[in-house]
Scaffold this active site. Structure first.
Site, short mmCIF file in Angstrom:
data_model
loop_
_atom_site.label_atom_id
_atom_site.label_comp_id
_atom_site.label_asym_id
_atom_site.label_seq_id
_atom_site.Cartn_x
_atom_site.Cartn_y
_atom_site.Cartn_z
N ASP A 133 0.83 -1.20 0.00
CA ASP A 133 0.00 0.00 0.00
C ASP A 133 0.86 1.25 0.00
O ASP A 133 0.47 2.30 0.51
CB ASP A 133 -0.92 -0.01 1.23
CG ASP A 133 -2.05 1.00 1.10
OD1 ASP A 133 -2.61 1.40 2.15
OD2 ASP A 133 -2.36 1.42 -0.04
N ASP B 199 -3.20 -3.06 -2.51
CA ASP B 199 -4.26 -2.04 -2.59
C ASP B 199 -4.07 -1.22 -3.86
O ASP B 199 -2.99 -1.15 -4.43
CB ASP B 199 -4.18 -1.12 -1.35
CG ASP B 199 -5.40 -0.19 -1.26
OD1 ASP B 199 -5.27 0.89 -0.69
OD2 ASP B 199 -6.47 -0.57 -1.79
N ASN B 200 -5.13 -0.57 -4.31
CA ASN B 200 -5.08 0.44 -5.37
C ASN B 200 -4.62 -0.06 -6.73
O ASN B 200 -3.99 0.70 -7.48
CB ASN B 200 -4.16 1.60 -4.96
CG ASN B 200 -4.45 2.12 -3.60
OD1 ASN B 200 -3.62 2.05 -2.70
ND2 ASN B 200 -5.65 2.65 -3.42
N LYS C 282 2.95 3.16 -5.70
CA LYS C 282 2.37 2.12 -6.58
C LYS C 282 3.40 1.57 -7.57
O LYS C 282 3.36 0.39 -7.89
CB LYS C 282 1.13 2.65 -7.31
CG LYS C 282 0.11 3.31 -6.37
CD LYS C 282 -0.17 2.48 -5.12
CE LYS C 282 -0.82 3.31 -4.03
NZ LYS C 282 -0.81 2.60 -2.71
N GLU D 173 -11.39 4.20 -1.50
CA GLU D 173 -11.89 4.49 -0.15
C GLU D 173 -12.77 5.74 -0.11
O GLU D 173 -12.44 6.77 -0.66
CB GLU D 173 -10.70 4.67 0.84
CG GLU D 173 -9.57 5.54 0.37
CD GLU D 173 -8.46 4.75 -0.33
OE1 GLU D 173 -8.75 3.69 -0.89
OE2 GLU D 173 -7.32 5.20 -0.32
O1 763 Z 1 -0.24 6.99 -2.74
C1 763 Z 1 -0.89 6.21 -2.05
N1 763 Z 1 -0.30 5.49 -1.10
C2 763 Z 1 1.18 5.62 -0.89
C3 763 Z 1 1.54 6.77 0.03
C4 763 Z 1 3.04 7.01 0.04
O2 763 Z 1 3.73 5.82 0.44
C5 763 Z 1 5.14 6.01 0.54
N2 763 Z 1 5.67 4.92 1.34
C6 763 Z 1 5.12 4.43 2.48
C7 763 Z 1 5.94 3.45 2.96
C8 763 Z 1 7.03 3.33 2.10
C9 763 Z 1 8.18 2.50 2.12
N3 763 Z 1 9.10 2.65 1.15
C10 763 Z 1 8.92 3.56 0.16
C11 763 Z 1 7.79 4.40 0.09
C12 763 Z 1 6.85 4.25 1.09
C13 763 Z 1 -2.36 6.12 -2.22
C14 763 Z 1 -3.02 7.10 -2.98
C15 763 Z 1 -4.40 7.06 -3.14
C16 763 Z 1 -5.09 8.10 -3.96
C17 763 Z 1 -6.13 7.74 -4.80
C18 763 Z 1 -6.80 8.71 -5.55
C19 763 Z 1 -6.40 10.03 -5.47
F1 763 Z 1 -7.03 10.98 -6.18
C20 763 Z 1 -5.35 10.41 -4.64
C21 763 Z 1 -4.69 9.44 -3.87
C22 763 Z 1 -5.17 6.05 -2.53
C23 763 Z 1 -4.51 5.07 -1.78
O3 763 Z 1 -5.22 4.07 -1.17
C24 763 Z 1 -3.13 5.09 -1.62
O4 763 Z 1 -2.54 4.07 -0.89
MG MG Z 2 -3.94 2.49 -0.56
#
Ligand code: 763
Ligand code: MG
Length: 221
Positions: A141, A169-170, A144, A199
Site C-alpha cells: 500500500d 491495494d489500489n 504504486k 476508499e
Molecule cells: O499513494 C498512495 N499510497 C502511498 C503513500 C506514500 O507511500 C510512501 N511509502 C510508504 C511506505 C514506504 C516505504 N518505502 C517507500 C515508500 C513508502 C495512495 C493514494 C491514493 C489516492 C487515490 C486517488 C487520489 F485521487 C489520490 C490518492 C489512494 C490510496 O489508497 C493510496 O494508498
Molecule cells: Mg492504498
C-alpha cells in the site's frame, strides 16, 4: 503552523474513540474521512476484504508496506493471533509519528513494529534486524510503482514461501499496471482481483490477492 490532515485525524480519534478499543478507532477514522476530510486509508469497504484475507491466512508474520496513519495496520493487528507479528514500514516521519499514536490509542502497539524508512533499504534487513525468515502475508500500500520491484526483491531474498499471500491495494486507482501484469501472467502466482471502490468514494478500485506457489513454480522441471 496549520495542523496536517493526519494530525486532525488523530485529534478526532482522541476525541471520539475509546482507548484500547481498535474497532472504535477504525470507526472514528472512517467517520472522519467520510464526513470531514478524505484521506488515503484503505477504508471500510476494502477493509472488510483485507479482514477476510487476514482471517483466511491467519499469518504468523505480516509485512505492511505503507503505514500512513495506521488504519490498515490496526485492521490487520486486531485480527492477529497471540505471538503473531506485524512489521509496517513508513517513509514519511510525520505520518509515522501520527500512526504510532493511533496504534497506541487502539492498544495494539505490542503486536506492531513500525519502522521508518524506505522499503528498498529495509526489506534486505528483515532477517538481520527483525529475525524474520519469511512472510505469510504482505500488504502492499505504498508507492504504486514500487509494488513490482519490491515483490521481485522479496522473491530474490527468499522472503516468500510456498503459500505466501501478497495483497495489493489500489491496483486500479491510482493503479499498479506493471505489478498487475506481472502477478497475473507469472506462473509463480495464482492471482485474483477483488473489485471494490476507492476508499470513501464511488470510483472503482480493488485489491489483488496473489498466492506465491513456491520458488520452483514456473522454473524448468
Ligand atoms: O499513494 C498512495 N499510497 C502511498 C503513500 C506514500 O507511500 C510512501 N511509502 C510508504 C511506505 C514506504 C516505504 N518505502 C517507500 C515508500 C513508502 C495512495 C493514494 C491514493 C489516492 C487515490 C486517488 C487520489 F485521487 C489520490 C490518492 C489512494 C490510496 O489508497 C493510496 O494508498
Ligand atoms: Mg492504498
Amino acid at each position: 503552523t496549520r495542523s496536517s490532515r493526519p494530525q486532525r485525524m488523530l485529534a478526532h480519534v482522541k476525541r471520539h474513540a475509546a482507548r484500547g478499543d481498535p474497532q472504535s478507532v477504525i470507526d472514528a477514522i472512517d467517520y472522519f474521512c467520510r464526513h470531514k476530510e478524505w484521506a488515503m486509508n484503505v477504508g471500510d469497504e476494502k477493509g472488510t476484504i483485507l479482514d477476510s484475507v487476514v482471517c483466511e491466512v491467519s499469518p504468523g508474520a505480516v509485512l505492511e508496506l505503507g503505514t500512513y496513519c495506521g488504519y490498515s495496520t490496526m485492521r490487520i493487528a486486531r485480527l492477529l493471533a497471540p505471538g503473531a507479528r506485524l512489521i509496517t514500514l513508513e517513509f514519511n516521519p510525520a505520518n509515522a509519528a501520527v500512526a504510532r499514536q493511533v496504534i497506541a490509542w487502539a492498544g495494539l502497539e505490542h503486536k506492531v513494529q513500525l519502522v521508518e524508512g524506505s522499503s528498498g533499504d529495509l526489506i534486505p534487513q528483515m532477517r538481520e534486524k527483525f529475525g524474520i525468515d519469511s512472510f505469510d502475508l504482505v500488504f502492499l500500500d505504498h508507492w504504486k510503482d514500487w509494488y513490482l520491484p519490491d515483490t521481485r526483491l522479496m522473491e530474490e531474498l527468499g522472503l516468500l514461501h510456498k503459500g505466501s499471500v501478497l495483497l495489493a491495494d489500489n491496483v486500479i486507482c491510482p493503479g499498479a499496471p506493471e505489478y498487475l501484469a506481472y502477478v497475473r501472467s507469472s506462473p509463480r502466482y495464482d492471482s485474483r482481483y477483488f473489485k471494490s471502490h476507492l476508499e470513501y468514494t464511488y470510483v472503482e478500485d480493488g485489491l489483488e490477492k496473489s498466492v506465491f506457489p513456491g520458488a520452483s513454480a514456473g522454473s524448468r522441471p
